[in-house]
Design an enzyme around this catalytic site. Structure first.
Site, PDB file in Angstrom:
ATOM      1  N   LYS A  63      39.235  43.154  30.810  1.00 47.89           N
ATOM      2  CA  LYS A  63      39.179  42.485  29.353  1.00 47.89           C
ATOM      3  C   LYS A  63      38.066  42.201  29.742  1.00 47.89           C
ATOM      4  CE  LYS A  63      43.311  41.110  30.820  1.00 47.89           C
ATOM      5  NZ  LYS A  63      44.012  41.364  32.038  1.00 47.89           N
ATOM      6  N   LYS A 123      42.412  36.927  26.933  1.00 50.78           N
ATOM      7  CA  LYS A 123      43.301  38.234  25.683  1.00 50.78           C
ATOM      8  C   LYS A 123      43.257  37.394  24.595  1.00 50.78           C
ATOM      9  CE  LYS A 123      46.339  39.917  29.435  1.00 50.78           C
ATOM     10  NZ  LYS A 123      47.856  39.467  29.251  1.00 50.78           N
ATOM     11  N   ILE A 160      45.747  50.292  38.779  1.00 49.19           N
ATOM     12  CA  ILE A 160      45.933  50.625  37.488  1.00 49.19           C
ATOM     13  C   ILE A 160      45.547  52.560  37.456  1.00 49.19           C
ATOM     14  CG2 ILE A 160      45.421  50.760  34.959  1.00 49.19           C
ATOM     15  CD1 ILE A 160      47.672  48.166  35.995  1.00 49.19           C
ATOM     16  N   ASP A 194      43.543  34.475  32.734  1.00 39.20           N
ATOM     17  CA  ASP A 194      44.151  35.751  32.362  1.00 39.20           C
ATOM     18  C   ASP A 194      44.460  35.901  30.767  1.00 39.20           C
ATOM     19  OD1 ASP A 194      44.562  38.576  32.379  1.00 39.20           O
ATOM     20  OD2 ASP A 194      47.184  37.211  31.709  1.00 39.20           O
TER      21      ASP A 194
END
Length: 331
Positions: free
Chosen positions: A122, A222, A14, A218
């Protein structure tokens, strides 16, 4: 022209993708927004690149950071955050879903040293959302985290900038592209779970160890972020009931398809649950491949469905840069 300098923390896929995208879009951002984005430094696990001037975007990706002028071997990221004169810290490290570290400490240190934060991490928000928001209020700085929940899908910005008069009554949908790819391959191509997973690995859609995605972790992270940020809740990862897709068989998918349904891993924010569910084939949430699809139900706008690419370094860069430009505009 306004100049805004960022310190990048985390130099993995990223981080490198962000620098590549910024190099390509820097002139466009100057022209459209009147903001000259500069990179003051880059930190990774072994040290930090902190040149006397700014990081040269044309060369930073061409050779290891340790071989570039301004590299400081062994410099701790927390020390670099405090020392840096950057306007904002862009936190891009991988996170521990149980503790939120190391990103949590990076975010808090940035705020305490008078810097804004933009992040794709996150884990800190899934475990310590209230603590981060309290620190934001105490310091008067701003934390933006669009990239934590949907890659290039603008969920948080949609609520903040467009649905300003709406109360959100429910949020549910596909929040992970890897699991959606696997389930799509099983449905459309008639392949078993293991074969679909192996193809996802070969294409780089799934990590070598895909547990985080397959088990629904994951997606659950979120769900926590959306519950807290958009629905005013105060929950953590441990409050979400999670069932992944590892037990979904080809026979199950085939039977569902014969009856006009697709099986999708759905994050249901209101119910605080992640689980495989039957979705009618003609429903807006029945998207294929790595796409994400999220439906928000509000009291005024009613149903709003957002579909887009939820993963990948370039897609994530779109959300990160949007947040950084917003922060620069508030300076």
């Amino acid at each position: 022209m306004k100049q805004y300098r960022i310190l990048i923390v985390g130099f993995g896929i990223i981080g490198k993708g962000l620098l590549k995208t910024l190099e390509q879009k820097q002139a466009y951002i100057r022209k459209r927004h009147g903001v000259d984005l500069r990179v003051s430094g880059v930190c990774e696990i072994n040290g930090c690149l902190l040149p006397k001037g700014d990081v040269d975007l044309s060369t930073v990706l061409s050779k290891p950071l340790a071989e570039q002028e301004g590299w400081r071997q062994g410099l701790k990221t927390l020390d670099a955050i405090k020392e840096s004169t950057a306007d904002a810290v862009v936190e891009l490290t991988p996170g521990n879903i149980q503790t939120g570290q190391p990103g949590l400490n990076h975010i808090l240190a940035a705020l305490e040293s008078g810097k804004d934060v933009a992040t794709s991490n996150k884990a800190p928000f899934a475990t310590n959302y209230k603590r981060i928001m309290d620190a934001q209020e105490k310091t008067g700085k701003t934390v933006l985290f669009e990239a934590t929940v949907g890659g290039a899908v603008p969920l948080l910005n949609l609520y903040r900038e467009t649905l300003k008069a709406d109360s959100i009554e429910s949020i549910y949908g596909i929040l992970n592209g890897t699991t959606n790819f696997i389930l799509t391959k099983m449905t459309d191509d008639g392949v078993p779970f293991d074969a679909a997973l192996n193809e996802a690995k070969e294409l780089g859609i799934a990590e070598p160890d895909p547990t985080y995605y397959i088990q629904g972790i994951d997606t659950a992270a979120k769900v926590v972020i959306l519950a807290n940020a958009l629905m005013g809740q105060n929950i953590t990862f441990s409050d979400v009931k999670v069932t992944g897709i590892a037990d979904i068989t080809y026979e199950t998918v085939s039977l569902a398809s014969k009856h006009g349904y697709a099986i999708k891993l759905i994050g249901d924010v209101g119910a605080r649950e992640v689980s495989p569910r039957l979705v009618p084939k003609h429903h807006p949430l029945n998207v294929s491949g790595t796409l994400n699809a999220i439906q928000l139900n509000t009291d005024i706008a009613r149903d709003v469905t957002v579909i887009g690419r939820g993963a990948g370094p370039r897609e994530t860069s779109s959300a990160i840069l949007s947040d950084v430009i917003t922060l620069a505009g508030r300076k």
